[in-house]
Design a protein around this motif. Structure first.
Motif, PDB file in Angstrom:
ATOM      1  N   GLY A  60       0.106   5.992  -0.566  1.00  0.00           N
ATOM      2  CA  GLY A  60      -0.398   6.556   0.673  1.00  0.00           C
ATOM      3  C   GLY A  60      -1.814   6.092   0.969  1.00  0.00           C
ATOM      4  O   GLY A  60      -2.413   5.319   0.211  1.00  0.00           O
ATOM      5  N   PRO A  61      -2.395   6.547   2.075  1.00  0.00           N
ATOM      6  CA  PRO A  61      -3.775   6.173   2.426  1.00  0.00           C
ATOM      7  C   PRO A  61      -4.738   6.561   1.302  1.00  0.00           C
ATOM      8  O   PRO A  61      -4.634   7.642   0.708  1.00  0.00           O
ATOM      9  CB  PRO A  61      -4.050   6.977   3.689  1.00  0.00           C
ATOM     10  CG  PRO A  61      -2.701   7.230   4.270  1.00  0.00           C
ATOM     11  CD  PRO A  61      -1.790   7.404   3.110  1.00  0.00           C
ATOM     12  N   GLY A  62      -5.640   5.639   0.958  1.00  0.00           N
ATOM     13  CA  GLY A  62      -6.614   5.887  -0.093  1.00  0.00           C
ATOM     14  C   GLY A  62      -6.050   5.741  -1.486  1.00  0.00           C
ATOM     15  O   GLY A  62      -6.744   6.023  -2.469  1.00  0.00           O
ATOM     16  N   GLU A  63      -4.785   5.270  -1.593  1.00  0.00           N
ATOM     17  CA  GLU A  63      -4.151   5.126  -2.899  1.00  0.00           C
ATOM     18  C   GLU A  63      -3.797   3.662  -3.172  1.00  0.00           C
ATOM     19  O   GLU A  63      -3.777   2.832  -2.274  1.00  0.00           O
ATOM     20  CB  GLU A  63      -2.874   5.969  -2.972  1.00  0.00           C
ATOM     21  CG  GLU A  63      -3.103   7.458  -2.844  1.00  0.00           C
ATOM     22  CD  GLU A  63      -1.806   8.244  -2.871  1.00  0.00           C
ATOM     23  OE1 GLU A  63      -1.851   9.444  -3.199  1.00  0.00           O
ATOM     24  OE2 GLU A  63      -0.732   7.653  -2.566  1.00  0.00           O
ATOM     25  N   CYS A  64      -3.486   3.367  -4.432  1.00  0.00           N
ATOM     26  CA  CYS A  64      -3.002   2.037  -4.819  1.00  0.00           C
ATOM     27  C   CYS A  64      -2.203   2.175  -6.111  1.00  0.00           C
ATOM     28  O   CYS A  64      -2.172   3.256  -6.705  1.00  0.00           O
ATOM     29  CB  CYS A  64      -4.166   1.057  -5.006  1.00  0.00           C
ATOM     30  SG  CYS A  64      -5.229   1.442  -6.422  1.00  0.00           S
TER      31      CYS A  64
ATOM     32  N   GLY B  96       4.879   1.524   1.192  1.00  0.00           N
ATOM     33  CA  GLY B  96       3.548   1.826   1.737  1.00  0.00           C
ATOM     34  C   GLY B  96       2.540   0.729   1.479  1.00  0.00           C
ATOM     35  O   GLY B  96       1.605   0.555   2.259  1.00  0.00           O
TER      36      GLY B  96
ATOM     37  N   THR C 287      -1.912  -2.418  -2.545  1.00  0.00           N
ATOM     38  CA  THR C 287      -2.747  -1.616  -1.642  1.00  0.00           C
ATOM     39  C   THR C 287      -2.204  -1.652  -0.221  1.00  0.00           C
ATOM     40  O   THR C 287      -1.321  -2.436   0.116  1.00  0.00           O
ATOM     41  CB  THR C 287      -4.179  -2.171  -1.619  1.00  0.00           C
ATOM     42  OG1 THR C 287      -4.147  -3.514  -1.116  1.00  0.00           O
ATOM     43  CG2 THR C 287      -4.794  -2.185  -3.018  1.00  0.00           C
ATOM     44  N   ARG C 288      -2.787  -0.790   0.603  1.00  0.00           N
ATOM     45  CA  ARG C 288      -2.565  -0.817   2.049  1.00  0.00           C
ATOM     46  C   ARG C 288      -3.670  -1.668   2.661  1.00  0.00           C
ATOM     47  O   ARG C 288      -4.864  -1.447   2.370  1.00  0.00           O
ATOM     48  CB  ARG C 288      -2.583   0.590   2.621  1.00  0.00           C
ATOM     49  CG  ARG C 288      -1.482   1.496   2.046  1.00  0.00           C
ATOM     50  CD  ARG C 288      -1.766   2.971   2.313  1.00  0.00           C
ATOM     51  NE  ARG C 288      -1.827   3.275   3.732  1.00  0.00           N
ATOM     52  CZ  ARG C 288      -0.798   3.722   4.440  1.00  0.00           C
ATOM     53  NH1 ARG C 288       0.371   3.935   3.837  1.00  0.00           N
ATOM     54  NH2 ARG C 288      -0.926   3.988   5.726  1.00  0.00           N
TER      55      ARG C 288
ATOM     56  N   ASP D  84      -4.998  -1.718   5.534  1.00  0.00           N
ATOM     57  CA  ASP D  84      -5.989  -0.972   6.309  1.00  0.00           C
ATOM     58  C   ASP D  84      -7.065  -0.357   5.426  1.00  0.00           C
ATOM     59  O   ASP D  84      -8.194  -0.119   5.869  1.00  0.00           O
ATOM     60  CB  ASP D  84      -5.297   0.132   7.124  1.00  0.00           C
ATOM     61  CG  ASP D  84      -4.466  -0.441   8.274  1.00  0.00           C
ATOM     62  OD1 ASP D  84      -4.677  -1.632   8.615  1.00  0.00           O
ATOM     63  OD2 ASP D  84      -3.614   0.291   8.806  1.00  0.00           O
ATOM     64  N   ASP D  85      -6.722  -0.114   4.156  1.00  0.00           N
ATOM     65  CA  ASP D  85      -7.701   0.502   3.252  1.00  0.00           C
ATOM     66  C   ASP D  85      -8.713  -0.499   2.718  1.00  0.00           C
ATOM     67  O   ASP D  85      -9.862  -0.121   2.438  1.00  0.00           O
ATOM     68  CB  ASP D  85      -6.977   1.151   2.060  1.00  0.00           C
ATOM     69  CG  ASP D  85      -6.266   2.447   2.439  1.00  0.00           C
ATOM     70  OD1 ASP D  85      -6.603   3.019   3.497  1.00  0.00           O
ATOM     71  OD2 ASP D  85      -5.363   2.849   1.678  1.00  0.00           O
TER      72      ASP D  85
ATOM     73  N   LEU E 138     -10.283   3.403  -4.448  1.00  0.00           N
ATOM     74  CA  LEU E 138      -8.923   3.895  -4.264  1.00  0.00           C
ATOM     75  C   LEU E 138      -8.458   4.604  -5.532  1.00  0.00           C
ATOM     76  O   LEU E 138      -8.868   4.263  -6.638  1.00  0.00           O
ATOM     77  CB  LEU E 138      -7.963   2.742  -3.962  1.00  0.00           C
ATOM     78  CG  LEU E 138      -8.279   1.878  -2.727  1.00  0.00           C
ATOM     79  CD1 LEU E 138      -7.311   0.705  -2.651  1.00  0.00           C
ATOM     80  CD2 LEU E 138      -8.208   2.708  -1.448  1.00  0.00           C
TER      81      LEU E 138
END
Length: 418
Positions: free
Chosen positions: A93-97, A109, A60-61, A63-64, A76
């Protein structure tokens, strides 16, 4: 050869002055345990080779997922599954995993792995119910070893961990110093091997315990024992048995070195061309110890009494084998202990007594194993140390400080501790 008797320390130093390290060769990795590395090893790659997951979960990111709780979960989208041995095909990307497993490369990422027990899995999504793993649970490329880094030094002993490091570098045949081939010769008309139990149990002959003790001691010291058998007390038999070991790196004999009319070993060795360095020492047990060179091959002659054989092996043969194997520290470590009992000695010699060293509330304490006769081999079973009593010290009172060479300590020293 001088008739002056050397001290045990002088003899040990003299032996090592004439002992050379064995040549280096490549051996299969699994055969290198206990060998000494012959050169520095530089890593050809980063270890790990890529940044990878430290557990099963979701890449994961941070920040998410930071701050996620069961009351305020984060959902996610799962964009791919990455198994160990596989590689990611797209960034996160953002919101993804990405579903990921231990050891798999972290996708671009992602900067952390949420453990799977902090998630609720859906069909194409995952719900994060605890954000404690934001930005953690991964191992960076080169975190353990960097490409070009020296990871092992020449002279290092190869233990299980070192073999694991070499395996991780794909080094299937490390360069190590060759183990010396140590020829072992017993002699005596009264001696037979253990394959003749009827002779031994009837009391007509004595078992050759020294042969099997020496084979074991040579192996533990790092050498490869070569059993030359048991020679009779005749020059002809001794010459024939010694001839079997002329292609070895070290010759160790037991018994036959004294001055009795049946002790022919010194004369036979002299006739074969041995350059004698010494043959008697100022010590007990084990005064009749000989050393010389036979066409460059070191010969160490040990006394025949079982305890004397073991004690002199520890002081002289073991360090020689370790030096031949490439060890920089050939001698066992010594410690200071307090005598738990008075020790009285008569001969004006340096003594190496079988002892037991134990830790007490006041430090190390040393006591004898019991009777110190040179034929009491069971005393070596009980002993975890050799207590060194200086030459001429007839009385060692209880509470006095004594030097103890530890037989159960893996540590070593460069110089003789006696």
């Amino acid at each position: 050869m001088s008739d002056v008797r050397l001290s045990a320390r002088e003899a040990a130093v003299a032996i090592l002055d004439d002992v050379v390290r064995q040549p280096a060769l490549r051996v299969p990795l699994d055969d290198a345990l206990g060998s000494v590395l012959a050169h520095d090893v530089t890593s050809p790659l980063d270890i790990p080779a890529w940044t990878n997951s430290a557990m099963d979960g979701y890449a994961t990111r941070a920040d998410d997922v930071r701050g996620a709780t069961a009351e305020r979960p984060v959902r996610l989208r799962v964009v791919e599954h990455i198994a160990a041995g596989g590689f990611p095909t797209r960034p996160v990307g953002p919101g993804e995993c990405a579903r990921i497993f231990t050891g798999a490369p972290l996708p671009e990422g992602a900067d952390g792995v949420v453990r799977q027990e902090d998630t609720d899995e859906g069909r194409d999504t995952v719900t994060i119910v605890n954000g404690r793993d934001a930005g953690v649970n991964f191992r960076r490329a080169g975190e353990d070893v960097r490409r070009g880094e020296t990871v092992l030094r020449g002279g290092q002993v190869l233990g299980p961990a070192e073999l694991g490091v070499l395996a991780s570098l794909a080094m299937a045949h490390p360069m190590v110093y060759r183990r010396p081939r140590v020829a072992i010769l017993g002699s005596g008309d009264e001696i037979v091997d253990v394959d003749q139990p009827e002779e031994i149990l009837s009391g007509r002959k004595v078992a050759s315990s020294n042969t099997h003790t020496l084979i074991a001691l040579v192996r533990l010291a790092g050498g490869e024992p070569v059993d030359l058998g048991i020679a009779r007390d005749t020059p002809e038999s001794l010459r024939a048995h010694i001839a079997r070991g002329l292609d070895c790196d070290l010759l160790v004999t037991s018994a036959g070195i004294s001055v009795g009319e049946h002790d022919h070993l010194r004369a036979v060795l002299g006739a074969l061309g041995v350059v004698h360095r010494f043959w008697r020492l100022r010590m007990r047990p084990g005064a009749p110890v000989g050393f010389g060179l036979l066409d460059g091959m070191p010969w160490i002659g040990l006394p025949g009494n079982p305890v004397s054989t073991m004690v002199t092996f520890e002081l002289f043969v073991r360090p020689a084998i370790r030096r031949m194997c490439g060890h920089a520290l050939p001698f066992r470590r010594a410690v200071l202990a307090t005598a738990a009992e008075p020790i009285s000695l008569k001969p004006k010699l340096q003594h190496f007594l079988r002892g037991i060293v134990e830790e007490t509330g006041d430090g190390l304490e040393a006591r004898l194993t019991g009777p110190q006769g040179s034929g009491i081999l069971t005393s070596m079973v009980k002993a975890n140390a050799l207590l060194v009593i200086p030459e001429g010290q007839h009385e060692t009172p209880k509470g006095a400080e004594v030097v103890a060479i530890r037989l159960d300590d893996p540590g070593h020293e460069a110089k003789p501790p006696f």
